[in-house]
Enzyme design. Structure first.
Site, PDB file in Angstrom:
ATOM      1  CG  ASP A   1      33.454 -16.497 -23.747  1.00  0.00           C
ATOM      2  OD1 ASP A   1      32.595 -16.418 -22.850  1.00  0.00           O
ATOM      3  OD2 ASP A   1      33.523 -17.434 -24.564  1.00  0.00           O
TER       4      ASP A   1
ATOM      5  CB  SER B   1      31.555 -23.805 -23.871  1.00  0.00           C
ATOM      6  OG  SER B   1      31.394 -23.588 -25.242  1.00  0.00           O
TER       7      SER B   1
ATOM      8  CG  HIS C   1      29.929 -19.025 -24.385  1.00  0.00           C
ATOM      9  ND1 HIS C   1      31.295 -19.063 -24.570  1.00  0.00           N
ATOM     10  CD2 HIS C   1      29.489 -20.286 -24.614  1.00  0.00           C
ATOM     11  CE1 HIS C   1      31.655 -20.293 -24.898  1.00  0.00           C
ATOM     12  NE2 HIS C   1      30.576 -21.053 -24.940  1.00  0.00           N
TER      13      HIS C   1
END
Length: 623
Positions: free
Chosen positions: A468, A565, A421
């Site tokens: 992910d 992230s 992502h």
């Protein structure tokens, strides 16, 4: 600091890394064992009541019964040098793929091979070729094993015939003997012996016996270690073998091996390969006397501890204080007590040499030396630990058109691991910054590198955060073998191949430039200790998928947050080597009580990663 997964550009392009996902209906179920029943009879009536499944404090029966782990399961054990790990199983190598060795070896096909590993690789494929002996004389002096009267084992070695002494004959040797003479993979019924006086009048039997010791993994007795010979009249027993060839249903007091053999429950998890396929030793909560417990829940023999060879995939058996201080550099083996027995033949040295020659890769080792600390260490991530320069050398920053909103992990070669992502398939948008400590200034070892390629997992789902994970290939602008030069501030983290290398309760480290308390921006790298947390499917329900891992604290005191992230969750094994166990993915906002952060579990994607980057780039084992 409070690290967060959210990459704000994903609000526009892909989605949030740390917001609620849509629930899915396809939630994997967890099958329960159907209990056996038993009949209880009294004078008045007969009742049928369910019987409790016999529990054992050592054996994890549920795991053993459902996973089918054995000596060829590289999720649990190392593959031997003549095999490689693929999809969790050890498979045969081609002979030319074996590393170079120190001396030639002969096979039972009377051919000379470059190494012991080559013989084993061919035998792994063809099954009818076994190792015979070392040396160039392959058309004579073959090793042979056969059965005599009363199933007495006869060994012919260098044109001499011996019996095998019974005083040190165990089930490990007996299982190998059955594999050798009967090609019986289930091994032996037991380590049987016969009294010497019962056979001393038999004609054709040798007057000498030889001592042998096996690990139980060998294909033939020729691979075991042989010690000095004795006259049979000094030995009270001589080894015999009765191979296991029954087909039966195992009782509640027995364990069914993966190969179908039934053994007594109290023979599991003792460090001895009773099954012959090692399935009785690879799913153990703890070990019985005689066994050493690896953190991957495997039991190995006590004598394998600190012998200079790493048998546990986490290095537990070779752990010393020195190896912990030296960040995983090979510990010095403890001195092995000398014995009066003289070894006259062994393959151990060749196996060890081949294993060490498989790879020279160094990863997960930092040049950082922890400074002396004073006072009480702050345990909460909120407010943050400021990292020292070079403390997290695998941490990289992803520069997305001048903004740093995600991190990544350098894993060797030209490759960086991150969250799917965080990126889009447009390499021209990104630069990888290595050796970064402060995002506001450039240090001596800071560098900014252009991106060659972005590979997003093909099954990534931006709605649920399944899969992910993504790879970034850096351009090799300096024409270096590693693309990214190793410096005091830059090193690669190891990529785990087994999902059992670390488990719930283990302490690991998270790091990044994510938002701190009060949503304040952070410009200096932060880090914190957190624990792997079990049973997150019970917390997140259908939003928690295979390939995800929870870590943090249930009270919400330590967490990752916006800007982290794609960054690392790194765990260190007993030998001091650091593995990237997780990639920061998503969560229930930040620091919410009862909702720890969710990470992409890297070991689950080892085969996908190695397909793109090449296995020698990221793994030093099971190649």
């Amino acid at each position: 600091m409070k690290l967060v997964f959210l990459h704000f550009l994903n609000l526009l392009f892909i989605g949030n890394g740390r917001t609620e996902s849509q629930p899915e209906d396809n939630v994997p179920s967890h099958p329960l064992d159907r209990p056996n029943t038993q009949i209880t009879t009294t004078a008045a009536s007969t009742k049928i009541i369910p019987a409790k499944v016999l529990q054992d404090e050592y054996l994890d029966r549920e795991t053993c019964g459902t996973k089918g782990f054995s000596r060829l399961s590289c999720q649990k054990v190392f593959c031997p040098p003549w095999m490689r790990c693929l999809n969790g199983e050890c498979i045969c190598k081609l002979p030319y793929q074996c590393p170079k060795a120190t001396k030639p070896a002969c096979g039972t096909d009377k051919r000379e091979y470059r190494s012991f590993c080559q013989v084993k690789a061919l035998g792994c494929i063809k099954k009818d070729v076994l190792f015979s002996h070392f040396g160039p004389e392959c058309k004579s002096k073959l090793f042979d094993c056969s059965l005599g009267p009363k199933n007495v084992l006869k060994v012919e070695r260098r044109n001499e015939t011996f019996l095998i002494c019974g005083s040190r004959w165990t089930i490990a040797e007996a299982n190998v003997a059955c594999r050798n003479v009967k090609r019986e993979e289930k091994g032996a019924e037991a380590a049987s012996v016969v009294k010497h006086e019962e056979i001393e009048h038999q004609s054709g039997l040798s007057k000498q016996c030889i001592h042998v010791r096996c690990t139980g993994e060998e294909s033939s007795l020729a691979e075991c270690t042989f010690y000095k010979t004795d006259n049979t009249d000094t030995e009270s027993t001589i080894a015999t073998v009765n191979c296991y060839n029954r087909i039966k249903n195992c009782t509640n007091f027995e364990f069914r091996c993966v190969n179908g053999k039934c053994i007594d429950l109290n023979r599991t998890c003792d460090g001895t390969n009773d099954c012959g396929d090692r399935s009785d030793e690879v799913c153990c909560k703890k070990c019985r006397p005689g066994g050493f417990h690896c953190s991957s829940d495997v039991c190995i023999p006590n004598q394998a501890k600190k012998d200079g060879v790493m048998d546990c995939i986490g290095g537990d058996d070779e752990y010393t204080e020195e190896s912990n201080v030296n960040f995983g550099r090979s510990p010095k083996p403890e001195s092995i007590p000398t014995t009066e027995e003289e070894i006259i033949a062994t393959t151990k040295e060749e196996v060890e040499a081949a294993r060490k020659a498989v790879s020279t890769l160094e990863c997960g080792i930092s040049n950082y030396t922890k400074p002396n600390s004073t006072g009480v260490r702050q345990k909460r991530l909120l407010g943050g630990h400021t990292a020292e320069k070079g403390q997290i050398p695998w941490q990289v920053a992803i520069d997305d058109e001048g903004e740093i909103n995600c991190g990544g992990i350098y894993i060797g070669g030209c490759w960086v691991l991150t969250a799917a992502h965080c990126v889009r398939p447009k390499p021209q948008l990104y630069r990888i910054k290595v050796g970064v400590w402060s995002t506001l200034k450039v240090d001596t070892y800071t560098d900014s590198l252009p991106v060659e390629n972005v590979i997003i997992h093909p099954d990534y789902n931006p709605s649920t955060y399944q899969n992910d994970i993504a790879l970034i290939q850096v351009k090799n602008i300096y024409n270096l073998p590693e693309c990214i030069e190793r410096t005091p501030s830059t090193a690669s983290a190891c990529v785990p191949w087994s999902e059992y290398q670390f488990k719930p309760g283990d302490n690991c480290i998270i790091s990044g430039w994510g938002r701190s308390h009060g949503n304040k921006k952070v410009y200096t790298l932060k880090w914190a200790n957190i624990e792997i947390i079990d049973n997150c499917s019970g917390i997140y329900g259908p939003r928690y998928f295979k390939g995800m891992e929870c870590a943090g604290t249930l009270d919400g005191s330590v967490d990752t947050c916006q800007g982290d992230s794609g960054g690392p969750l790194v765990c260190k094994d007993k030998s001091g080597v650091s593995y990237v166990w997780g990639v920061v993915s998503w969560g229930e906002k930040c620091g919410v009580v009862g909702h720890p952060g969710v990470y992409t579990k890297v070991a689950h994607y080892f085969d996908w990663i190695s397909f793109h980057v090449g296995r020698p780039t990221i793994s030093k084992f099971n190649l």
